[in-house]
Design an enzyme around this catalytic site. Structure first.
Site, PDB file in Angstrom:
ATOM      1  N   GLY A  51     -31.685 -40.104 -15.329  1.00 54.83           N
ATOM      2  CA  GLY A  51     -32.973 -40.520 -14.804  1.00 54.83           C
ATOM      3  C   GLY A  51     -33.256 -41.990 -14.961  1.00 54.83           C
ATOM      4  CB  CYS A  52     -31.323 -44.883 -16.164  1.00 58.52           C
ATOM      5  SG  CYS A  52     -31.547 -46.634 -16.466  1.00 58.52           S
ATOM      6  N   GLY A  53     -33.903 -45.603 -14.056  1.00 55.99           N
ATOM      7  CA  GLY A  53     -34.275 -46.165 -12.781  1.00 55.99           C
ATOM      8  C   GLY A  53     -34.165 -47.668 -12.714  1.00 55.99           C
TER       9      GLY A  53
ATOM     10  CB  CYS B  87     -29.202 -49.047 -15.434  1.00 54.75           C
ATOM     11  SG  CYS B  87     -29.841 -48.171 -16.860  1.00 54.75           S
TER      12      CYS B  87
END
Length: 277
Positions: A117-119, A121
C-alpha cells in the site's frame, strides 16, 4: 440485504497452512488461511513502470484502476489491451495504452517499488504528491440512511477477510445504499484501485453512487476517489488532515468513523441529507 455482489475469494488470494494455535494455554494443530502478498509489476506498452505489493486477485481491475487513479490514462477506452502472467517471483500485468498517454507517461516516469500500500516510494518531487484535481460537479444528495445501511452491510461482503482476517476492502454503493461492487486486498490503496478498475470495466455509472472503505481515509484515497468522478467517500476509520484539505478543494464529501448510527462529516456537508436520518 442484496448479496448478489458477494463472490468467493479467488484461490490464489490466500493460502492454507497447518499452524499451532494456543488457547487458554493449550496448544493444538489447526488449519489456517493467510492472505497472499506478492510483487505485482505493472507494465505499459512493454515498459516497466511500477511494482506494488498486492493480493494476486482481480489483477486486471487493479491495473485499470491504477492507470486511471495515477492519471496514466483518462478513460478506459485509452487502454487497448490488458493481460497478466505469473511465476515464482510474482505477477506481471501488461497494458497497452494509447500513444499520447504513453508519451505523457514517459515524461513523468517514476519507480513506485515499495511496501504494501505504499503510495509515495519513488516519487520524484513534492509537486507529484498533491496533484491538482478537477473539481467535482455532482449535484447528488445522499441519504444518511443509505450511507449507514451500506456501512452496516459491508462486513458481510468481505469474504476474503472472513477467510484470512488480513485484508482491506473498498465497495461501491448505489445512492440508495446497496453494495454493488467490492474488492479486497492486503493494501488499502490497492483495494480502492481494484474497485475503480472494476467500475471502469462494468456498465455502472461510478458518479451515481459512493465509495466506502474499511481503512482510514488518507489524501491518496481522496485523490483516487475524486479522480474516478465519485463525490462521496465514506471511511469506517479516521481521516487525515491532508485528506480533508484535498477533499475540500476537490468538492468531495468526506465521512469518517462511519460505525453503527454515527459518523463524522469533514468536508462538503451539503451533499448529505441529514434530515432523513
Amino acid at each position: 440485504m442484496d448479496m448478489s455482489v458477494t463472490r468467493l475469494p479467488e484461490s490464489r488470494a490466500y493460502r492454507e497452512l497447518e499452524i499451532s494455535r494456543v488457547h487458554s494455554e493449550i496448544r493444538s494443530i489447526v488449519q489456517d488461511c493467510v492472505a497472499e502478498e506478492v510483487p505485482v509489476a505493472l507494465e505499459f506498452n512493454g515498459i516497466a513502470h511500477a511494482v506494488m505489493m498486492a493480493t494476486p486477485a482481480d489483477l486486471e481491475d487493479f491495473a485499470y484502476g491504477f492507470a486511471i487513479t495515477e492519471c496514466i490514462v483518462n478513460t478506459a477506452s485509452e487502454i487497448h489491451d490488458c493481460e497478466w502472467t505469473s511465476n515464482a517471483q510474482g505477477c506481471t500485468v501488461s497494458l497497452t495504452i494509447a500513444g499520447p498517454c504513453f508519451a505523457r507517461l514517459k515524461e513523468k516516469r517514476r519507480n513506485l517499488t515499495g511496501r504494501t500500500g505504499c503510495g509515495l516510494c519513488g516519487t520524484e518531487s513534492l509537486a507529484q504528491v498533491i496533484r491538482p484535481l478537477e473539481p467535482l460537479t455532482s449535484t447528488l444528495c445522499f441519504d444518511t440512511k443509505a450511507v449507514l445501511r451500506a456501512a452496516a452491510n459491508l462486513r458481510a461482503h468481505q469474504l476474503l477477510l472472513t477467510v484470512t482476517g488480513a485484508t482491506h476492502a473498498a465497495a461501491w454503493c448505489t445512492a440508495d445504499g446497496n453494495i454493488e461492487l467490492i474488492r479486497e486486498d492486503v493494501g488499502r490503496h490497492n483495494a480502492l484501485d481494484k474497485l475503480v478498475g472494476a467500475l471502469l470495466r462494468s456498465s455502472l455509472d461510478a458518479g451515481s453512487g459512493f465509495v466506502i472503505i474499511t481503512s482510514r481515509a488518507s489524501y491518496e484515497m481522496v485523490q483516487k476517489t475524486a479522480t474516478a468522478g465519485i463525490a462521496l467517500l465514506v471511511a469506517v476509520s479516521g481521516v487525515t488532515g491532508l485528506a480533508v484539505d484535498v477533499a475540500q478543494s476537490a468538492g468531495l464529501t468526506l465521512l469518517g468513523f462511519a460505525r453503527g448510527t454515527d459518523f463524522s462529516i469533514y468536508s462538503v456537508p451539503h451533499r448529505l441529507s441529514l434530515d432523513a436520518s
